[in-house]
Design a protein around this motif. Structure first.
Motif, mmCIF file in Angstrom:
data_model
loop_
_atom_site.group_PDB
_atom_site.id
_atom_site.type_symbol
_atom_site.label_atom_id
_atom_site.label_comp_id
_atom_site.label_asym_id
_atom_site.label_seq_id
_atom_site.Cartn_x
_atom_site.Cartn_y
_atom_site.Cartn_z
ATOM 1 N N GLN A 49 41.143 38.682 42.052
ATOM 2 C CA GLN A 49 40.243 37.955 41.152
ATOM 3 C C GLN A 49 40.162 38.580 39.756
ATOM 4 O O GLN A 49 39.905 37.890 38.775
ATOM 5 C CB GLN A 49 38.817 37.908 41.741
ATOM 6 N N PHE A 50 40.392 39.880 39.662
ATOM 7 C CA PHE A 50 40.097 40.580 38.410
ATOM 8 C C PHE A 50 41.001 40.222 37.227
ATOM 9 O O PHE A 50 40.537 40.259 36.083
ATOM 10 C CB PHE A 50 40.098 42.093 38.652
ATOM 11 N N TRP A 86 34.372 35.015 34.108
ATOM 12 C CA TRP A 86 33.459 35.940 34.796
ATOM 13 C C TRP A 86 33.022 35.421 36.156
ATOM 14 O O TRP A 86 32.563 36.206 37.001
ATOM 15 C CB TRP A 86 32.250 36.251 33.919
ATOM 16 N N VAL A 142 39.519 37.859 34.495
ATOM 17 C CA VAL A 142 38.373 38.210 33.663
ATOM 18 C C VAL A 142 38.738 38.138 32.182
ATOM 19 O O VAL A 142 37.934 37.723 31.350
ATOM 20 C CB VAL A 142 37.843 39.623 34.035
ATOM 21 N N GLY A 163 35.269 39.028 42.628
ATOM 22 C CA GLY A 163 35.998 40.259 42.896
ATOM 23 C C GLY A 163 35.067 41.402 43.247
ATOM 24 O O GLY A 163 35.319 42.168 44.196
ATOM 25 N N ILE A 164 33.977 41.530 42.517
ATOM 26 C CA ILE A 164 32.996 42.591 42.794
ATOM 27 C C ILE A 164 32.341 42.381 44.162
ATOM 28 O O ILE A 164 32.196 43.322 44.959
ATOM 29 C CB ILE A 164 31.927 42.620 41.679
ATOM 30 N N GLY A 203 35.538 37.147 38.163
ATOM 31 C CA GLY A 203 35.248 38.577 38.208
ATOM 32 C C GLY A 203 34.098 38.906 39.137
ATOM 33 O O GLY A 203 34.128 39.916 39.863
#
Length: 426
Positions: free
Chosen positions: A88-89, A164, A92, A170-171, A167
């Motif tokens: 996913q990152f 985002w 960003v 991803g987190i 992002g």
């Protein structure tokens, strides 16, 4: 057989695992309009983006499914979740269509085995007669993932950017992977479902050509056509064809999943009660999955015949939501006649085949939208194909799903081909 201690903790973690899984899938559909605008994509190109997720989905599902027969599902699941998060990152920052396409392919490769490995893992914690509700809970992770995630991700898209939204997922994925590393364990149930010749394997062709297996594949193919269409094209339909705002679309896009959540849990509970009361698997599982699939398809076919936007949405919400029960009942039926040593691979092959619908459906709909006289006509043509796929799948399932017969055929085959003394010693 008693449910082992810790089973529901693992079930809860796997519920969250599927929640993250489907939030990852759904974000590209939610962000479709700003993605198409920023990257200048045509409907056919965006359809290709939706299909790209499923390019390696089936292949990785089969390969990892065979690995699940040999290796700990705990560590396989940890690896898969880490891949999802890292994929996913790259979105960003500034991203090209090619980068977005590659990241979706990688994400699909990581998520392809998710459902089958999750089922294989959870079946190591619950005996056969208690598997329908855990299967429904695992499926619910998909629905809840979309219902919870879409409004939150939509706020991020509106107030920050679609970059985002990726992002954030991803987190969240990395956080879940850490939690699984702490709490995930391998289940203790290893006894095969058939006492006779329990340790003996069966040729995969005998399992994969069983009528019940074929019926499950065709039925779930029809259901997954609708699901992949919903993941990719439902939000753009709401915004571009029906004229709702992006802010409204975040809530509206949760409605099919809320409907699906209700039907999944209700059908899972009904099925488990019926099985516990001795009702045949044919009635308690096969019919309970196929009949709603057919009814849902008929409702979707009615969409072009109503003019009001709210009525169109209602038909799609209910029609799409009625696909849920088929996923709840098929895996337990397949597990009824599959030796446990082969179950991970068989469920993975099952998933790999029916999810091929995900490669075809988004691109077909994108092509129909691009070639139609009006945007609304294009979307409605796509839904006509989807409703037809549901109906065909449901009818095929009703004709082919006879799990008790397939279980007995395979049991007799295992006894007949067992070495002398193997059956007695099993």
């Amino acid at each position: 057989m008693q449910t082992p201690k810790g089973a529901w903790t693992v079930a809860g973690m796997l519920f969250l695992y599927m929640l993250v899984n489907f939030a990852d899938k759904a974000v590209v559909g939610l962000a479709a309009v700003p993605i198409m605008r920023e990257l200048g994509l045509s409907p056919r190109e965006y359809g290709l983006l939706g299909s790209s997720f499923f390019l390696l989905f089936s292949i990785s599902g089969v390969l990892v499914g065979f690995a699940a027969n040999r290796y700990s599902t705990r560590w396989i699941i940890l690896l898969l979740a880490t891949v999802w998060a890292l994929a996913q990152f790259p979105m960003v920052g500034t991203v090209s269509f090619a980068t977005l396409l590659i990241c979706r392919v990688v994400l699909g490769a990581g998520e392809g085995p998710a459902g089958s490995v999750g089922l294989h893992a959870i079946y190591k914690w619950f005996p056969d007669e208690k598997r329908t509700i855990p299967t429904a809970i695992l499926s619910q992770g998909a629905a809840v993932g979309v219902v919870v995630a879409l409004p939150l991700l939509n706020m991020i898209i509106i107030h920050a950017s679609w970059h985002w939204a990726f992002g954030t997922l991803g987190i969240v994925g990395l956080c879940w992977a850490f939690g699984w590393w702490l709490l995930g364990r391998e289940g203790p149930i290893v006894d095969p479902p058939m006492p006779e010749a329990g340790a003996l394997r069966v040729g995969y062709s005998r399992i994969l050509l069983a009528p019940t297996f074929i019926g499950c594949v065709v039925a779930c193919f029809g259901a997954y056509w609708a699901l992949s269409l919903g993941l990719t094209w439902f939000t753009p339909f709401v915004v571009k064809a029906l004229g709702f705002s992006q802010a409204s679309a975040g809530f509206i896009s949760t409605l099919p999943w809320l409907m699906g959540a209700c039907t999944v849990m209700l059908s899972g509970w009904i099925s488990q009660v019926l099985v516990a009361r001795g009702v045949s698997s044919r009635a308690a599982r096969a019919m309970l999955g196929c009949v709603p699939l057919i009814v849902g398809g008929l409702l979707v076919l009615a969409v072009p015949h109503v003019s009001d936007a709210a009525a169109k949405l209602a038909l799609l919400v209910v029609g799409g939501g009625l696909t849920g029960p088929i996923y709840v009942v098929c895996a337990p039926m397949i597990a009824e006649f599959t030796p446990i040593a082969q179950r991970g691979a068989v469920i993975a092959i099952f998933g790999a085949i029916y999810t091929l619908a995900g490669i075809i459906a988004p691109y077909v709909s994108g092509s129909l939208i691009q070639g139609a006289a009006t945007v609304l006509d294009g979307y409605q043509q796509g839904y006509m194909v989807s409703g037809s796929a549901q109906i065909i799948g449901g009818i095929a399932g009703l004709l082919l799903m006879w799990p008790a017969r397939d279980r007995e055929r395979i049991r007799q085959h295992r006894i007949a081909t067992a070495p002398v003394g193997a059956v007695r010693g099993a």
